[in-house]
Design a protein around this motif. Structure first.
Motif, PDB file in Angstrom:
ATOM      1  N   GLU A 247       0.806  -1.221   0.000  1.00  0.00           N
ATOM      2  CA  GLU A 247       0.000   0.000   0.000  1.00  0.00           C
ATOM      3  C   GLU A 247       0.836   1.267   0.000  1.00  0.00           C
ATOM      4  OE1 GLU A 247      -2.646  -0.519   3.399  1.00  0.00           O
ATOM      5  OE2 GLU A 247      -4.220  -1.134   2.002  1.00  0.00           O
ATOM      6  N   SER A 248       1.972   1.252   0.713  1.00  0.00           N
ATOM      7  CA  SER A 248       2.810   2.455   0.770  1.00  0.00           C
ATOM      8  C   SER A 248       4.189   2.099   1.311  1.00  0.00           C
ATOM      9  CB  SER A 248       2.171   3.535   1.661  1.00  0.00           C
ATOM     10  OG  SER A 248       2.121   3.097   3.015  1.00  0.00           O
ATOM     11  N   VAL A 249       5.168   2.982   1.025  1.00  0.00           N
ATOM     12  CA  VAL A 249       6.520   2.859   1.561  1.00  0.00           C
ATOM     13  C   VAL A 249       6.948   4.229   2.076  1.00  0.00           C
ATOM     14  CG1 VAL A 249       8.910   2.206   1.111  1.00  0.00           C
ATOM     15  CG2 VAL A 249       7.069   1.079  -0.142  1.00  0.00           C
ATOM     16  N   LYS A 250       7.369   4.268   3.335  1.00  0.00           N
ATOM     17  CA  LYS A 250       7.854   5.514   3.927  1.00  0.00           C
ATOM     18  C   LYS A 250       9.219   5.262   4.567  1.00  0.00           C
ATOM     19  CE  LYS A 250       3.201   7.179   5.112  1.00  0.00           C
ATOM     20  NZ  LYS A 250       2.307   7.574   6.239  1.00  0.00           N
ATOM     21  N   ILE A 251      10.105   6.242   4.461  1.00  0.00           N
ATOM     22  CA  ILE A 251      11.393   6.185   5.150  1.00  0.00           C
ATOM     23  C   ILE A 251      11.346   7.200   6.287  1.00  0.00           C
ATOM     24  CG2 ILE A 251      13.901   6.330   4.940  1.00  0.00           C
ATOM     25  CD1 ILE A 251      12.668   4.173   3.207  1.00  0.00           C
TER      26      ILE A 251
ATOM     27  N   THR B  87      -7.156  -6.998   6.262  1.00  0.00           N
ATOM     28  CA  THR B  87      -6.472  -6.137   7.224  1.00  0.00           C
ATOM     29  C   THR B  87      -5.126  -5.722   6.635  1.00  0.00           C
ATOM     30  OG1 THR B  87      -5.308  -7.926   8.373  1.00  0.00           O
ATOM     31  CG2 THR B  87      -7.522  -7.373   9.169  1.00  0.00           C
ATOM     32  N   SER B  88      -4.432  -4.810   7.305  1.00  0.00           N
ATOM     33  CA  SER B  88      -3.112  -4.389   6.846  1.00  0.00           C
ATOM     34  C   SER B  88      -2.228  -4.098   8.047  1.00  0.00           C
ATOM     35  CB  SER B  88      -3.218  -3.145   5.958  1.00  0.00           C
ATOM     36  OG  SER B  88      -3.806  -2.059   6.657  1.00  0.00           O
ATOM     37  N   LYS B  89      -0.906  -4.230   7.830  1.00  0.00           N
ATOM     38  CA  LYS B  89       0.077  -3.925   8.857  1.00  0.00           C
ATOM     39  C   LYS B  89       1.261  -3.198   8.251  1.00  0.00           C
ATOM     40  CE  LYS B  89      -0.666  -7.481  12.396  1.00  0.00           C
ATOM     41  NZ  LYS B  89      -0.095  -8.692  13.058  1.00  0.00           N
ATOM     42  N   SER B  90       2.015  -2.512   9.105  1.00  0.00           N
ATOM     43  CA  SER B  90       3.238  -1.837   8.679  1.00  0.00           C
ATOM     44  C   SER B  90       4.434  -2.690   9.087  1.00  0.00           C
ATOM     45  CB  SER B  90       3.317  -0.446   9.320  1.00  0.00           C
ATOM     46  OG  SER B  90       4.472   0.240   8.889  1.00  0.00           O
ATOM     47  N   PHE B  91       5.199  -3.125   8.096  1.00  0.00           N
ATOM     48  CA  PHE B  91       6.399  -3.927   8.325  1.00  0.00           C
ATOM     49  C   PHE B  91       7.614  -2.998   8.337  1.00  0.00           C
ATOM     50  CE2 PHE B  91       3.234  -6.826   6.956  1.00  0.00           C
ATOM     51  CZ  PHE B  91       3.591  -8.097   7.402  1.00  0.00           C
ATOM     52  N   HIS B  92       8.408  -3.065   9.407  1.00  0.00           N
ATOM     53  CA  HIS B  92       9.518  -2.140   9.588  1.00  0.00           C
ATOM     54  C   HIS B  92      10.849  -2.826   9.304  1.00  0.00           C
ATOM     55  CE1 HIS B  92       7.029   0.659  12.427  1.00  0.00           C
ATOM     56  NE2 HIS B  92       6.435   0.415  11.273  1.00  0.00           N
ATOM     57  N   ILE B  93      11.700  -2.143   8.518  1.00  0.00           N
ATOM     58  CA  ILE B  93      13.015  -2.679   8.149  1.00  0.00           C
ATOM     59  C   ILE B  93      14.072  -1.622   8.440  1.00  0.00           C
ATOM     60  CG2 ILE B  93      14.444  -3.585   6.288  1.00  0.00           C
ATOM     61  CD1 ILE B  93      11.907  -4.524   4.897  1.00  0.00           C
ATOM     62  N   ASP B  94      15.079  -1.989   9.207  1.00  0.00           N
ATOM     63  CA  ASP B  94      16.183  -1.089   9.542  1.00  0.00           C
ATOM     64  C   ASP B  94      17.108  -0.965   8.328  1.00  0.00           C
ATOM     65  OD1 ASP B  94      18.278   0.332  10.597  1.00  0.00           O
ATOM     66  OD2 ASP B  94      18.877  -1.185  12.062  1.00  0.00           O
TER      67      ASP B  94
ATOM     68  N   ALA C  23      12.580   1.771   6.978  1.00  0.00           N
ATOM     69  CA  ALA C  23      11.587   1.664   5.908  1.00  0.00           C
ATOM     70  C   ALA C  23      10.312   1.076   6.505  1.00  0.00           C
ATOM     71  CB  ALA C  23      12.116   0.781   4.782  1.00  0.00           C
ATOM     72  N   LYS C  24       9.219   1.821   6.384  1.00  0.00           N
ATOM     73  CA  LYS C  24       7.926   1.368   6.893  1.00  0.00           C
ATOM     74  C   LYS C  24       7.043   1.025   5.700  1.00  0.00           C
ATOM     75  CE  LYS C  24       8.307   4.099  11.123  1.00  0.00           C
ATOM     76  NZ  LYS C  24       7.679   5.100  12.009  1.00  0.00           N
ATOM     77  N   ILE C  25       6.768  -0.267   5.553  1.00  0.00           N
ATOM     78  CA  ILE C  25       6.108  -0.771   4.352  1.00  0.00           C
ATOM     79  C   ILE C  25       4.737  -1.312   4.731  1.00  0.00           C
ATOM     80  CG2 ILE C  25       6.280  -2.412   2.447  1.00  0.00           C
ATOM     81  CD1 ILE C  25       9.396  -2.368   3.121  1.00  0.00           C
ATOM     82  N   ALA C  26       3.695  -0.642   4.258  1.00  0.00           N
ATOM     83  CA  ALA C  26       2.320  -1.059   4.562  1.00  0.00           C
ATOM     84  C   ALA C  26       1.892  -2.150   3.592  1.00  0.00           C
ATOM     85  CB  ALA C  26       1.377   0.135   4.478  1.00  0.00           C
ATOM     86  N   VAL C  27       1.451  -3.281   4.155  1.00  0.00           N
ATOM     87  CA  VAL C  27       1.021  -4.429   3.349  1.00  0.00           C
ATOM     88  C   VAL C  27      -0.386  -4.820   3.757  1.00  0.00           C
ATOM     89  CG1 VAL C  27       1.512  -6.815   2.695  1.00  0.00           C
ATOM     90  CG2 VAL C  27       3.408  -5.242   3.192  1.00  0.00           C
ATOM     91  N   ALA C  28      -1.257  -4.998   2.771  1.00  0.00           N
ATOM     92  CA  ALA C  28      -2.633  -5.438   3.022  1.00  0.00           C
ATOM     93  C   ALA C  28      -2.808  -6.869   2.526  1.00  0.00           C
ATOM     94  CB  ALA C  28      -3.618  -4.517   2.313  1.00  0.00           C
ATOM     95  N   ASN C  29      -3.649  -7.631   3.219  1.00  0.00           N
ATOM     96  CA  ASN C  29      -4.035  -8.966   2.769  1.00  0.00           C
ATOM     97  C   ASN C  29      -5.444  -8.871   2.195  1.00  0.00           C
ATOM     98  OD1 ASN C  29      -4.604 -11.631   2.324  1.00  0.00           O
ATOM     99  ND2 ASN C  29      -4.348 -12.295   4.455  1.00  0.00           N
ATOM    100  N   ASN C  30      -5.523  -8.815   0.872  1.00  0.00           N
ATOM    101  CA  ASN C  30      -6.822  -8.704   0.215  1.00  0.00           C
ATOM    102  C   ASN C  30      -7.437 -10.070  -0.096  1.00  0.00           C
ATOM    103  OD1 ASN C  30      -6.619  -5.927   0.267  1.00  0.00           O
ATOM    104  ND2 ASN C  30      -5.745  -5.774  -1.786  1.00  0.00           N
TER     105      ASN C  30
END
Length: 266
Positions: free
Chosen positions: A169-173, A225-232, A182-189
């Motif tokens: 859904e989105s990528v934010k640094i 639903t969706s969650k934000s996956f965080h990557i250093d 990196a905060k990567i929003a992922v939805a399970n459709n």
């Protein structure tokens, strides 16, 4: 006078946390592969680690969440994929002595014909019941801390005909705890619960050279639903990059997306 009031409030807060001694011993996610018309049994193991008796109530709610961090607890039947009506607790209230453990049992009765293949779920809320004893003899503010547990009960039905469908859904640094993240929003459709990890492969924008691959922790993701996956990515120098996002679930289903990624110094 102000110092005394602050000290009194601190002691009351400290006392409240010392008394918040209810813990769930057997996990906060209970998963079942189910068949129509069958009955499944489960339990919630609870311990009172405090020094006083504690009453605990248990009840069912529907539950969803979004990548922005919001969590929604609602009445049963609010969610179209609820299994709350399938679950029956053997009690809604228990009282534990100091240091005592107990088990609350539940049964899942799957309907003879669930509507569609896939995952159905709800949560069992475990909540201490605070005894309120007002007193006019003491001055000050009485602050009570109550810790609630939400135990996901996930039932997967006819999984051969169901699958997750992951979408970026989105990528934010952003800086988080001093680290470039990196905060990567992922939805399970899709219609099936899964537990994906997200990988970020970074390439030099001009040469195409692969500079590194970075991976998140795995997190459960319910349908719709969706969650934000965080990557250093603190070790990645500031620049503009080409990148590939890859979400992979526990069955090695992979979903990928090409993006441009800008890493800044601040």
């Amino acid at each position: 006078m102000i110092k005394r009031m602050l000290l009194l409030m601190f002691l009351m807060l400290q006392f409240s946390f010392l008394q918040a001694g209810i813990v769930v011993l057997n996990g906060l996610t209970h998963s079942y592969k189910v068949e129509n018309g069958k009955v499944y049994k489960g339990k919630v193991a609870i311990e009172n680690t405090g020094s006083k008796p504690q009453s605990v109530k248990l009840f069912l709610q529907d539950f969803t969440y979004d990548a922005d961090g919001s969590i929604h607890y609602t009445a049963i039947r609010t969610n179209a994929r609820t299994n709350g009506e399938w679950i029956k607790l053997n009690t809604n209230l228990v009282t534990l002595k100091a240091k005592e453990k107990t088990e609350v049992f539940y049964e899942i009765t799957v309907p003879s014909q669930p509507a569609d293949p896939g995952s159905y779920w709800s949560v069992i809320i475990v909540e201490p019941v605070e005894d309120i004893k007002p007193s006019n003899d003491q001055a000050g503010v009485n602050i009570t801390s109550v810790i609630r547990y939400a135990i996901q009960v996930i039932t997967d039905y006819d999984t051969e005909k169901a699958k997750p469908d992951l979408k970026f859904e989105s990528v934010k640094i952003e800086k988080e705890e001093g680290k470039q993240t990196a905060k990567i929003a992922v939805a399970n459709n899709g219609n099936l619960y899964c537990k994906p990890t997200v990988s970020l492969e970074i390439y030099n924008r001009k040469t195409g050279e692969r500079l590194g691959s970075y991976t998140s922790i795995a997190m459960g993701l319910l349908p719709q639903t969706s969650k934000s996956f965080h990557i250093d990515i603190s070790k990645v120098p500031a620049d503009l990059y080409k990148a590939v996002l890859i979400a992979t679930d526990e069955d090695d289903n992979a979903f990928a997306l090409n993006v441009e990624l800008e890493v800044k110094n601040d």
